[in-house]
Structure formats: C-alpha cells, structure tokens
Design an enzyme around this catalytic site. Structure first.
Site, mmCIF file in Angstrom:
data_model
loop_
_atom_site.group_PDB
_atom_site.id
_atom_site.type_symbol
_atom_site.label_atom_id
_atom_site.label_comp_id
_atom_site.label_asym_id
_atom_site.label_seq_id
_atom_site.Cartn_x
_atom_site.Cartn_y
_atom_site.Cartn_z
ATOM 1 N N HIS A 122 40.471 43.317 35.603
ATOM 2 C CA HIS A 122 41.084 42.298 36.512
ATOM 3 C C HIS A 122 42.254 42.647 37.102
ATOM 4 O O HIS A 122 43.338 43.075 36.273
ATOM 5 C CB HIS A 122 40.574 41.018 35.719
ATOM 6 C CG HIS A 122 40.760 40.017 36.754
ATOM 7 N ND1 HIS A 122 41.673 39.458 37.126
ATOM 8 C CD2 HIS A 122 39.387 39.125 37.372
ATOM 9 C CE1 HIS A 122 41.276 38.294 38.384
ATOM 10 N NE2 HIS A 122 39.878 38.291 38.373
ATOM 11 N N GLU A 180 32.466 38.735 36.268
ATOM 12 C CA GLU A 180 31.634 39.313 37.014
ATOM 13 C C GLU A 180 30.432 39.930 36.077
ATOM 14 O O GLU A 180 29.206 39.839 36.386
ATOM 15 C CB GLU A 180 31.889 40.234 38.059
ATOM 16 C CG GLU A 180 31.111 40.342 39.342
ATOM 17 C CD GLU A 180 31.574 40.730 40.538
ATOM 18 O OE1 GLU A 180 31.343 41.682 41.229
ATOM 19 O OE2 GLU A 180 32.458 39.765 40.942
HETATM 20 C C1 LIG Z 1 39.112 44.809 39.233
HETATM 21 C C2 LIG Z 1 39.971 45.955 39.446
HETATM 22 C C3 LIG Z 1 39.805 46.428 40.840
HETATM 23 C C4 LIG Z 1 41.240 45.840 39.048
HETATM 24 O O1 LIG Z 1 42.134 46.690 39.121
HETATM 25 P P1 LIG Z 1 43.728 46.898 38.995
HETATM 26 O O2 LIG Z 1 43.966 46.025 37.768
HETATM 27 O O3 LIG Z 1 44.449 46.903 40.071
HETATM 28 O O4 LIG Z 1 43.764 48.075 38.139
HETATM 29 P P2 LIG Z 1 43.682 49.820 38.711
HETATM 30 O O5 LIG Z 1 42.645 50.045 39.694
HETATM 31 O O6 LIG Z 1 45.228 50.064 39.161
HETATM 32 O O7 LIG Z 1 43.385 50.617 37.387
HETATM 33 C C5 LIG Z 1 44.271 50.882 36.305
HETATM 34 C C6 LIG Z 1 43.782 51.902 35.499
HETATM 35 O O8 LIG Z 1 42.705 51.356 34.790
HETATM 36 C C7 LIG Z 1 41.340 51.960 35.149
HETATM 37 N N1 LIG Z 1 40.483 51.069 34.961
HETATM 38 C C8 LIG Z 1 40.419 49.680 35.874
HETATM 39 N N2 LIG Z 1 39.380 49.455 36.093
HETATM 40 C C9 LIG Z 1 38.317 50.180 35.041
HETATM 41 C C10 LIG Z 1 37.052 50.084 34.871
HETATM 42 N N3 LIG Z 1 36.333 48.894 35.160
HETATM 43 N N4 LIG Z 1 36.510 51.006 34.262
HETATM 44 C C11 LIG Z 1 37.028 52.297 33.831
HETATM 45 N N5 LIG Z 1 38.577 52.361 34.242
HETATM 46 C C12 LIG Z 1 39.344 51.277 34.832
HETATM 47 C C13 LIG Z 1 41.796 52.892 36.368
HETATM 48 O O9 LIG Z 1 41.100 54.089 36.409
HETATM 49 C C14 LIG Z 1 43.249 52.941 35.971
HETATM 50 O O10 LIG Z 1 43.442 54.365 35.235
HETATM 51 P P3 LIG Z 1 44.572 55.354 35.411
HETATM 52 O O11 LIG Z 1 45.734 54.603 35.036
HETATM 53 O O12 LIG Z 1 44.161 56.458 34.497
HETATM 54 O O13 LIG Z 1 44.518 55.751 37.052
HETATM 55 C C15 LIG Z 1 39.422 47.247 38.496
HETATM 56 O O14 LIG Z 1 39.417 46.949 37.097
HETATM 57 C C16 LIG Z 1 37.874 47.590 38.874
HETATM 58 O O15 LIG Z 1 37.746 48.233 39.736
HETATM 59 N N6 LIG Z 1 37.046 47.257 38.085
HETATM 60 C C17 LIG Z 1 35.242 47.364 38.121
HETATM 61 C C18 LIG Z 1 34.987 46.698 39.408
HETATM 62 C C19 LIG Z 1 34.690 45.085 38.988
HETATM 63 O O16 LIG Z 1 34.187 44.914 37.816
HETATM 64 N N7 LIG Z 1 35.229 44.230 39.821
HETATM 65 C C20 LIG Z 1 34.885 42.769 39.738
HETATM 66 C C21 LIG Z 1 36.354 42.103 39.677
HETATM 67 S S1 LIG Z 1 35.884 40.369 39.297
#
Ligand SMILES: CC(C)(COP(=O)(O)OP(=O)(O)OC[C@H]1O[C@@H](n2cnc3c(N)ncnc32)[C@H](O)[C@@H]1OP(=O)(O)O)[C@@H](O)C(=O)NCCC(=O)NCCS
Length: 367
Positions: free
Chosen positions: A252, A307
C-alpha cells in the site's frame, strides 16, 4: 517547485478522519475505524462521520428513520435507469442517476438532510440497475431492514443471512472514509465554488470511476480462483514472485504495516466464515503471501491491503465483481458528504497554479 499530483501537499484541515500509515491506524472522528466497523451499524458509523459524534439511542432511531424514508427512487430516476443503454458502465450509470437527482432542492450551502438523501438512495439506484440488467424485476426497499441488509435484499430479492449482512456492513463502514483521497478532493473542489452537494458527489463519482482509485478486486479474485486449493498456494505465489510479478492485494502506498481495514475485515470474515471454504483459502493465501513477500522483498514492508479482504469477503457473500466499485461508492458517499459539509463550513475556492511550459508569442506577432 512543482508537486505533481499534489503529492505531500496539505490543502485542508479536517476533523473527519486521520490515517497513520506507519502505525496502521485509521481514525474516524476520534475513534478507531476498525472498532467502529466491528461494533457499530452502518447507520451509527455514517452518523458519526457526518455529525462528528456517535448517536445516542434517540438520535440513531431518528437517523435510521430518515434514511429509510429516503430510499425510494423518484419516478424520473426510474425512467432514466430504464432508458440508459444496457452496455453503459455501472459507474457511469450511477454517476448519471445521482447527477439527475440535482434539482433546485439542492443548493449551496449543502445541508445534512441532503446528505442523508444521497446516502439512502445510492444503494437503491445500484440494486435497481443490477436487477433490471439481469432481466429481473427490481426489489423495492424494505423498511424493516437496516441499510446494509436492505441493500443485499434489493440486490438479490431475498433476505440475507446474518453473516452476509454483517460482512457487507463491516466492509461498507471501512470503505466510508479515507482522508483526502482523489474523489474526496474532487468533491471538495466542486463545492468550493459554492456549487451544490449533488454536483460535488457527481464529481466524486466521476473520479471514483477510474481504475487507479475505484479499483476492482478482480485481480485478487482471479488469484484466489487460480490457486483453488490451499496446497497450491505456496507454489503459485512463489512462481509469481520468481517471475518478478506483484501479488494482488498486498502492499500500500500509505500503509507500511497492516492496513487496519484489512485487519477488521479479516476479523469479521473469521467470525462469520462458518464452513465457507473460500474464506479459509483466503486466510491461508494471506499467510503464505506475507511470508513469501518478506523472503523475496525483504524490508519493503508489504502487508495485506484492504482490496485483498474486500475481494475475499465479496466472494464469500457471492457478490459480483461488477458491484465492487458501485458498492465502494455507496459506502464512500457518507465520507464525501461529510467533507463537502466541512468544506462549505469554512470555504475557500481551490485554485492552484501551473507552470507554463508552452511557447510564447514571437516579438513580431505582438500587436
Ligand atoms: C499498492 C502499490 C501500488 C503500492 O506501491 P508502493 O508503495 O509505491 O511500492 P512500490 O511500487 O514503490 O514497490 C516497492 C517494492 O515493493 C515491491 N512490491 C510492492 N508491492 C508488491 C506486491 N504486491 N507484490 C510483490 N512486490 C511488491 C515492488 O516490486 C518494489 O520492489 P523493489 O524495491 O525490488 O523494486 C503496490 O504495493 C502494488 O502494486 N500492489 C499490488 C496491487 C494492489 O494490491 N493494489 C490495491 C491497492 S489497495
């Protein structure tokens, strides 16, 4: 300096909710949302969000009666729902129907009675459309049932079980409010021009419609369906992580610990699950995913988000994916209305600026 997406910018004071992403707290008007969701009705939570205090017994009864009285669709909305094209997106239908409620009776400044009307009527619009698209007769609201129970009743035409009702009610309370998110911001911007409440929540609905906000649990639903049985979970999740893919329903932007909404939904799901195998599977998948994320992405603080459990509980109560974003909106209607009332009580029009990066007239062109 440009703040793209207004990230990190504070643009209002609010007494409605507070999010502590590091510690995993979501506060509604001084109360943990998790506690409200597990212990209160939708009506009591909506009252709290709108008025700032939990209702006493008399206030709650009065609020329930007002909500019940406002559930019925006006004739022009029924006519509209009957004429909108079948292929129209559910959120576009909801946005159009809500917008069409905006007659002269909604005017600036917004009033709590108008908020009650919008909160009450939104589930009826969603359920009416849902049943008619399936070729079924619409089920009229039932005054004997509370807000969440009546919504389920109107969707299915049957009285829901206690477990179904409680599960949906918990979800709806947890989805009710979440700070200055994009749709809430839209609603506040619209009312800041001294426009009316219907216009403000219509803006919010348009914003909620986008996949980056309203989301859809389909990614999680698909993952749970693909896994199918508990014993497949580890191999399935490992393969995904090995391929560098993301696990849907985890991580998140704000919460860097357990999302309190996911926690509350899990507790409720466990309470009402009985022998429901889909919830049992979800609980197992969550455990495995959190363990594997720590192994493959150490230190990234990836936990279950709302979610994941929204999808799991929706699946358990046999909710169609198509109902997810409209139901999220029906819940968030309370938060939007509270923010609109708050904005109007101490208003200043939103008018940020932009740095011009286009060209300027040549000297010869100047008159
Ligand atoms: C929600 C989300 C966009 C938040 O992203 P964020 O906090 O900005 O984190 P980042 O996108 O910068 O990711 C940070 C690291 O964690 C990893 N990561 C983040 N969410 C992940 C997940 N669900 N599964 C696997 N790896 C994940 C990324 O690959 C990244 O790895 P790295 O450092 O090796 O590059 C992200 O966690 C995600 O895409 N989740 C899956 C989709 C989802 O469940 N969405 C509903 C949200 S309510």
């Amino acid at each position: 300096m440009i703040h793209h997406g207004l990230k990190g910018i504070t643009c209002a004071e609010t007494a409605i909710s507070h999010i502590d992403g590091e510690k995993g707290h979501l506060i509604y008007r001084g109360y943990e949302a998790k506690v409200i969701a597990l212990q209160s009705s939708f009506e009591a939570a909506a009252y709290l969000i709108l008025y700032g205090t939990l209702p006493d017994a008399h206030e709650l009864l009065d609020f329930q009666e007002k909500l019940t009285a406002e559930r019925t669709l006006p004739k022009h909305i029924i006519d509209l729902l009957e004429t909108l094209p079948h292929h129209m997106d559910d959120m576009a239908v909801l946005r159009t129907a809500i917008s069409s409620l905006g007659t002269d009776s909604f005017a600036y400044p917004p009033r709590p009675e108008e908020a009650i009307r919008l909160i009450a009527v939104t589930p009826t619009i969603i359920a009416y459309r849902y049943r008619r698209i399936k070729g079924e007769e619409a089920a009229a609201p039932n005054a004997q049932y509370g807000h969440a129970e009546n919504y389920l009743y109107m969707l299915t035409g049957r009285r829901p079980t206690e477990a179904q009702k409680k599960t949906l009610e918990t979800y709806m309370i947890l989805a009710m409010e979440h700070g200055m998110n994009a749709s809430t911001f839209s609603a506040r911007v619209t009312v800041s021009t001294e426009s009316d409440l219907v216009s403000a929540v219509t803006s919010a609905l348009g914003t909620m419609k986008g996949p980056l906000h309203g989301g859809a649990p389909s990614g999680v639903t698909k993952m749970l369906e693909d896994i199918g049985e508990k014993e497949n979970a580890e191999a399935y999740l490992t393969a995904k992580l090995e391929r560098g893919e993301r696990l849907m329903g985890f991580g998140h932007r704000v919460y860097k610990t357990k999302d309190p909404r996911a926690e509350a939904l899990r507790i409720k799901a466990e309470e009402v699950a009985g022998d429901d195998r889909s919830l049992d599977l979800a609980l197992h998948v969550e455990q495995e995913a959190v363990r594997l994320l720590e192994k493959y992405k150490p230190g990234r603080k990836l936990y279950t988000n709302v979610e994941f459990y929204a999808a799991a509980v929706m699946k358990a109560i046999r909710f169609d994916d198509a109902l997810f974003t409209p139901t999220f909106s029906a819940s968030r209607m309370a938060g939007w209305c509270a923010h609109v009332l708050e904005q109007a009580s101490n208003n200043m029009i939103f008018r940020p600026s932009a740095t011009y990066i286009g060209s300027f007239p040549q000297a010869a062109q100047q008159l």
